[in-house]
Design an enzyme around this catalytic site. Structure first.
Site, PDB file in Angstrom:
ATOM      1  N   HIS A 150       0.802  -1.236   0.000  1.00  0.00           N
ATOM      2  CA  HIS A 150       0.000   0.000   0.000  1.00  0.00           C
ATOM      3  C   HIS A 150       0.830   1.279   0.000  1.00  0.00           C
ATOM      4  O   HIS A 150       0.286   2.348  -0.316  1.00  0.00           O
ATOM      5  CB  HIS A 150      -0.926   0.039   1.223  1.00  0.00           C
ATOM      6  CG  HIS A 150      -1.952  -1.058   1.251  1.00  0.00           C
ATOM      7  ND1 HIS A 150      -2.837  -1.267   0.206  1.00  0.00           N
ATOM      8  CD2 HIS A 150      -2.236  -2.002   2.188  1.00  0.00           C
ATOM      9  CE1 HIS A 150      -3.621  -2.295   0.512  1.00  0.00           C
ATOM     10  NE2 HIS A 150      -3.273  -2.762   1.694  1.00  0.00           N
ATOM     11  N   ASP A 274      -3.997 -12.469   4.449  1.00  0.00           N
ATOM     12  CA  ASP A 274      -5.281 -12.025   4.988  1.00  0.00           C
ATOM     13  C   ASP A 274      -6.446 -12.436   4.088  1.00  0.00           C
ATOM     14  O   ASP A 274      -7.601 -12.159   4.383  1.00  0.00           O
ATOM     15  CB  ASP A 274      -5.288 -10.504   5.255  1.00  0.00           C
ATOM     16  CG  ASP A 274      -4.704  -9.702   4.118  1.00  0.00           C
ATOM     17  OD1 ASP A 274      -4.471 -10.274   3.041  1.00  0.00           O
ATOM     18  OD2 ASP A 274      -4.493  -8.485   4.299  1.00  0.00           O
TER      19      ASP A 274
HETATM   20 ZN   LIG Z   1      -4.041  -6.953   3.156  1.00  0.00          ZN
END
Ligand SMILES: [Zn+2]
Length: 463
Positions: A150, A274
């Site tokens: 990110h 995740d």
């Molecule tokens: Zn993630």
């Protein structure tokens, strides 16, 4: 302490970065984001110990990555952002509220003790991994501490400060005309996509949850790249509860077509865990590695056992089969015992080693109780991805791929030199301490049986 490993075997080489945990030494596994923060770097220590307990280290060589220099981080990030990360500490941050807001540091991306060193190590690992691939010192390189997809050029985002993936891809682009980036984290790989949105030299493919304000909010199927990069960004937006069968099928269909069309020279695979069932922040329903044996009787005496795999690790197995230089990283993953399970299984997959389901005794065995099993079953959440929805997404992606007639040919410029990488942390330690550290490493390697023979090397020359 952190190690990075390579082992050359007859037909196959593998590079691995992992760590031993030592509170005193401050490493990527022992930093602390804060009491209520979901990111627990301790998961890296657990992964490491699980890999060791299955003796997978005997099939690899382990290297300590260099700490990336600020100038290396600034190959992608703005120099002022890197400088601020270098300077800021938990004790001084109250003096810099304007800068904290500007660089998006705070709640999601807190300033903690040894933050910059943490970034230098995980980014250094991915850069080293790419350089080893470039120099054909290995065929596969793994950095489970990397994959922070990110982070943006001028700001932190979603627990990510420095985008090691972008830095690794920039290294690979020195030697490869085209690099393919694949992301199976439950979140959109927005930082990597954004970095290469206008170029056809990197194709980014991200499979992720999209909608319901899910972080980071980007990654619609309509986001396809712009200018030179038009059609070179692929997004596969999914809804809650996607299961092994539909995910694996969609992944294989799209990735086969991508590789056939784009003809990449190297692949970077972000394996965020995740996307597994029961993740603390995720919402998918993937198992780590479900193998369904189907037995078909050929005649009365002989039966043929076919094992069909599906799930997170099957994506890794599938990508490995292309036999292209492969850089594998971690990423998200917030139910830490399952992160360790997943990345250990995937290390095994990359080494063509099947692992028994019962976890061998190790320092962290209590985390895997009571069942002590390596693989986890799927959850029971409803799959909101209808067949028609998945089919529409697939058709749109394949249609965009058809707009690329051929793999773009790239005029390769002169290869810029790699940065000089001194042994260990030359800039921060005096020579005596450096020798001590090196001696200490060797001692630890012997104690932990990282190396089997006298001829194994543990040098650090990279690139
Ligand atoms: Zn993630």
């Amino acid at each position: 302490m952190l190690y990075l490993s390579v082992r050359l075997t007859q037909h196959f080489a593998l590079l691995f970065i992992c760590l031993t945990c030592s509170e005193a030494n401050g490493d990527v596994g022992s930093v602390y984001f804060g009491p209520n923060h979901p990111m627990k770097p301790h998961r890296l220590c657990m992964t490491h110990h699980l890999v060791l307990s299955y003796e997978l280290h005997k099939k690899m060589e382990i290297y300590r990555p260099h700490k990336a220099y600020p100038v290396e981080l600034a190959q992608f990030h703005s120099a002022d952002y890197v400088e601020f990360l270098h300077r800021i500490t938990p004790d001084t941050q109250h003096l810099f509220s304007h800068e904290l807001a500007k660089y998006n540091l705070g709640e999601d991306c807190p300033v903690f003790e040894n933050l910059f060193e943490f970034c230098q190590i995980y980014a250094g690992g991915t850069i080293d991994a790419a350089r080893r691939l470039n120099n054909q010192l290995c065929d596969i390189a793994i950095n489970w501490a990397g994959g922070l997809h990110h982070a943006k050029k001028c700001e932190a985002s979603g627990f990510c400060y420095i985008n090691d993936l972008v830095l690794g891809i920039l290294e690979l682009l020195k030697y490869h005309a085209r690099v393919l980036y694949i992301d199976i984290d439950v979140h959109h790989g927005d930082g990597v996509e954004e970095a290469f949105y206008f170029t056809d030299r990197v194709m980014t493919v991200s499979f992720h949850k999209f909608g319901d304000m899910f972080f980071p909010g980007t990654g619609d199927v309509k986001e396809i790249g712009e200018r030179e990069g038009k059609f070179y960004a692929i997004n596969v937006p999914l809804k809650d509860g996607i299961d092994d069968t539909s995910f694996t099928r969609l992944f294989k269909t799209i990735i086969s077509k991508v590789v056939e069309t784009y003809v990449p020279g190297a692949i970077v695979l972000q394996c965020g865990a995740d996307s597994l069932a029961r993740d603390r922040l995720g919402c998918f329903n993937l198992s780590i590695d479900a193998g369904n044996s189907s037995i078909s009787a050929v005649d009365v005496k002989v039966s043929l056992v076919v094992v069909l795999f599906a799930g997170h690790a099957e994506c890794v197995r599938f990508v490995k089969k292309f036999n292209l230089p492969l850089l594998v990283t971690g990423g998200g993953g917030y139910t830490k015992e399952n992160v360790a399970r997943c990345w250990t299984v995937e290390t095994g997959v990359l080494l063509d080693t099947e692992l028994p389901n019962e976890i061998p005794d190790n320092e962290y065995i209590k985390y895997f109780a009571p069942e002590n099993s390596l693989r986890i079953p799927n959850g029971h959440i409803e799959n909101l991805n209808s067949k028609s929805y998945l089919s529409t997404i697939k058709m749109q992606v394949l249609e965009n791929l058809r707009c690329i007639q051929h793999a773009p040919s790239v005029q390769m410029q002169e290869v810029p030199p790699d940065f000089y990488i001194p042994d260990f942390d030359e800039d921060e330690q005096n020579p005596d301490e450096r020798i001590d550290q090196h001696t200490q490493d060797k001692q630890i390697q012997r104690d932990d049986e990282y190396y089997e023979g006298e001829n194994d090397n543990d040098h650090m020359e990279v690139g």
